[in-house]
Design an enzyme around this catalytic site. Structure first.
Site, PDB file in Angstrom:
ATOM      1  N   ASN A 119       0.820  -1.218   0.000  1.00 48.33           N
ATOM      2  CA  ASN A 119       0.000   0.000   0.000  1.00 48.33           C
ATOM      3  C   ASN A 119       0.857   1.273   0.000  1.00 48.33           C
ATOM      4  O   ASN A 119       0.361   2.363   0.230  1.00 48.33           O
ATOM      5  CB  ASN A 119      -0.937   0.007   1.225  1.00 48.33           C
ATOM      6  CG  ASN A 119      -0.169   0.013   2.547  1.00 48.33           C
ATOM      7  OD1 ASN A 119       1.061   0.070   2.564  1.00 48.33           O
ATOM      8  ND2 ASN A 119      -0.882  -0.057   3.652  1.00 48.33           N
ATOM      9  N   HIS A 169       3.398   1.908   2.072  1.00 48.81           N
ATOM     10  CA  HIS A 169       3.965   2.370   3.349  1.00 48.81           C
ATOM     11  C   HIS A 169       5.490   2.282   3.330  1.00 48.81           C
ATOM     12  O   HIS A 169       6.075   1.416   2.679  1.00 48.81           O
ATOM     13  CB  HIS A 169       3.347   1.657   4.563  1.00 48.81           C
ATOM     14  CG  HIS A 169       3.727   0.241   4.782  1.00 48.81           C
ATOM     15  ND1 HIS A 169       2.838  -0.756   5.119  1.00 48.81           N
ATOM     16  CD2 HIS A 169       4.941  -0.386   4.744  1.00 48.81           C
ATOM     17  CE1 HIS A 169       3.470  -1.889   5.269  1.00 48.81           C
ATOM     18  NE2 HIS A 169       4.748  -1.697   5.048  1.00 48.81           N
TER      19      HIS A 169
END
Ligand code: F6R
Length: 248
Positions: free
Chosen positions: A136, A138
């Site tokens: 995602n 991160h």
């Protein structure tokens, strides 16, 4: 941002280790930012192999890890403290007091975060930060939506991150729900950054990163504005990425 495209995980690990070793050998003092997880394991194996062969010394190196789970004791086999010892520190000539990892068992998490941030600042900042990337986007444990201005802080881990990391635990329920992580601003202030990515699971994240839009909903996108970031990624991770003139 520059891209170095390599064949596979092995080559990614070798290239990254070579880059780090050049810095380690050519400096008299070096602050290294380190990551955990599956991605850098091969890099650490390369550094250990080099140490066995050439005794490259780490006595002038200080290390600062990106993050630690809240609630896991240092000797828990899933703590990042344990990971770093097993995968690197105990195999090279670095004394543990030159290594820094946020303490996940400090009940005063706020004080722990501030102290960690100050340790980095007092050491003169990070010279070279190694990063993996979440599917995602991160970096560290800074999940989508984290402020680009953030410093070391407590995070609630995204469900997708806990699921991705469940492979290291017996059960999903055992994966901690919170962690301490360097903030995005802490990471961004590193003088150089090496971001590593390998395999199909990172394809979407690579495509999003190289789309070039800088947005807090994709934390790694800030690296598009960093003056000295190199992405070392393998063919599989880079499938679908349009290479720009910056590729090397
Ligand atoms: C690890 C870290 C994380 C990982 C990321 C990718 O210290 O901060 O951002 O780099 O979750 O994990 P792996 O490498 O296991 O795919």
């Amino acid at each position: 941002m520059k891209i170095i495209e390599v064949k596979d995980y092995n080559e990614m690990s070798k290239k990254a280790a070579e880059y780090m070793l050049n810095k380690i050998k050519s400096s008299t003092q070096l602050n290294l930012g380190l990551a955990t997880g599956g991605t850098p394991k091969g890099v650490y194996e390369e550094l250990i192999a080099d140490y066995r062969l050439h005794q490259t010394s780490y006595t002038h190196v200080k290390t600062f890890n990106l993050d630690e789970y809240i609630g896991l004791k240092k000797d828990d086999s899933n703590s990042y403290f344990h990971y770093m010892n097993e995968h690197l520190f105990k195999h090279i000539d670095i004394s543990l007091d030159q290594t820094h990892i946020p303490l996940g068992t400090n009940e005063n998490t706020q004080a722990e975060c501030e102290e960690y941030e100050n340790k980095i600042i007092n050491a003169g900042g990070i010279d070279l930060q190694i990063l993996g990337i979440g599917a995602n986007g991160h970096i560290g444990f800074n999940e989508p939506g984290t402020s680009f201005q953030s410093r070391t802080h407590v995070v609630d881990l995204a469900a997708s991150t806990r699921e991705a990391n469940a492979r290291f635990f017996d059960r999903l329920e055992d994966v901690p729900k919170q962690a301490i992580t360097m903030g995005i601003q802490t990471i961004f202030q590193s003088r150089e950054i090496l971001l590593l990515a390998s395999g199909k699971a990172k394809q979407q994240a690579m495509a999003e990163l190289f789309r070039g839009e800088v947005t807090e909903s994709f934390p790694a996108s800030i690296l598009n504005q960093h003056p000295h970031t190199i992405v070392i990624a393998d063919e599989e991770a880079l499938q679908g990425v349009k290479k720009t003139t910056n590729s090397i």
